[in-house]
Scaffold this active site. Sequence first.
Site, PDB file in Angstrom:
ATOM      1  N   ASP A 171      83.227 -30.947 -40.975  1.00 16.21           N
ATOM      2  CA  ASP A 171      82.074 -31.746 -40.561  1.00 16.21           C
ATOM      3  C   ASP A 171      80.766 -31.000 -40.786  1.00 16.21           C
ATOM      4  OD1 ASP A 171      80.938 -34.058 -39.665  1.00 16.21           O
ATOM      5  OD2 ASP A 171      81.658 -33.915 -37.619  1.00 16.21           O
TER       6      ASP A 171
ATOM      7  N   HIS B  69      78.443 -31.617 -43.949  1.00 14.58           N
ATOM      8  CA  HIS B  69      77.398 -32.644 -44.035  1.00 14.58           C
ATOM      9  C   HIS B  69      76.004 -32.031 -43.951  1.00 14.58           C
ATOM     10  CE1 HIS B  69      79.891 -36.239 -43.939  1.00 14.58           C
ATOM     11  NE2 HIS B  69      80.548 -35.787 -42.889  1.00 14.58           N
TER      12      HIS B  69
ATOM     13  N   HIS C  86      85.587 -36.788 -30.187  1.00  9.05           N
ATOM     14  CA  HIS C  86      84.715 -36.051 -31.109  1.00  9.05           C
ATOM     15  C   HIS C  86      83.296 -36.541 -30.882  1.00  9.05           C
ATOM     16  CE1 HIS C  86      83.706 -34.493 -35.321  1.00  9.05           C
ATOM     17  NE2 HIS C  86      82.688 -35.297 -35.068  1.00  9.05           N
TER      18      HIS C  86
END
EC number: 4.1.3.39
Length: 357
Positions: A24, A27, A204
Amino acid sequence: MSQEAARDAAAGRPVQIHDPTLRDGQHAVRHSLGAEQFRAYLKAADAAAVPVVEVGHGNGLAASSLQVGRARLSDDEMMSIARETLTTSKLGVLMFPGWATTQDIKNALAYEVDLVRIATHCTEASVAERHLGFLRDEGVEAHGMVVMTHMASPDQLAEECARLVGYGATGVGILDSSGHFLPSDVTARIGAICAAVDVPVMFHGHNNLGMAVANSIAAAQAGAGILDACARGFGAGAGNTQLEVLVPVLERLGFRTGIDLYRLLDAADIAGRELMPAPPTIDSVSIVSGLAGVFSGFKKPVLDIAAREGVDPRDIFFELGRRQVVAGQEDLIVEVALALRAARDGASPASSGTGPC
């Protein structure tokens, strides 16, 4: 709930931490992490006994593309480095059906991946049926996750997660993809899901409204047994739940993570030095993204396109939120920007500037 009552409720209950810093977090740096950056963080997370470390392109297996960004390393390179480096932590990967296929999962299994997480839109769990069934037949741990979950009610999410379990998921979870939730939102959704399934439940969070740690704690107190968190909060937009903050807060409340705090802090320091030019911050655009309920990964392309077309990125976010766009619909950013510019040039205001507040 008082602090004493919170400790009593936790009562030594284990919470497993999953660390998608190297997935993640991509990004935030346009998927540009290199081999030495991977090795440095993997070694540190492994030394801290982080249970699961997830690697990949920000959008998961086979997502490296012109549409959402080319990754510096291939999937094979990322998984190979992780497999060579990790000694105690499990190796996880993520896939979105549509970006990746069963063949991509087979390729990941060649690297002895320990956990595959299959993500779908919050009302489209059925899209994961084939992939979860394949992993079940292969005897591989597979979790089903639903994204953009602010778009669905607690009962809807519970129903979708129950479907995922029926397809073979050994764990299920929800992603607050836009950082839109408040703790009460999380409590309602996690509570409903825990009542509907008999497998571990995951949360999350994203930090657009500064609520990621609080939301994760709410998830644990509502019954979640798995929490995602990233070193320094490394991730899209305003970042994810901050790993080195979440773990000691959980421990202070009485939950058990099994993570070495000092080594975790060392890993966070390495992430801060090696992985990111600067830690995530909650800027004006991130706040608007969270309020609008738009995927945090849209931040960079929205800013780029807004600058190119001469429109306010905040207006783009609120219009994208009105249209309920999801990851994979990045092409709509251009469409919205052009429409806003045309409306402005035609003396028809595109926005009052007040937003939805």
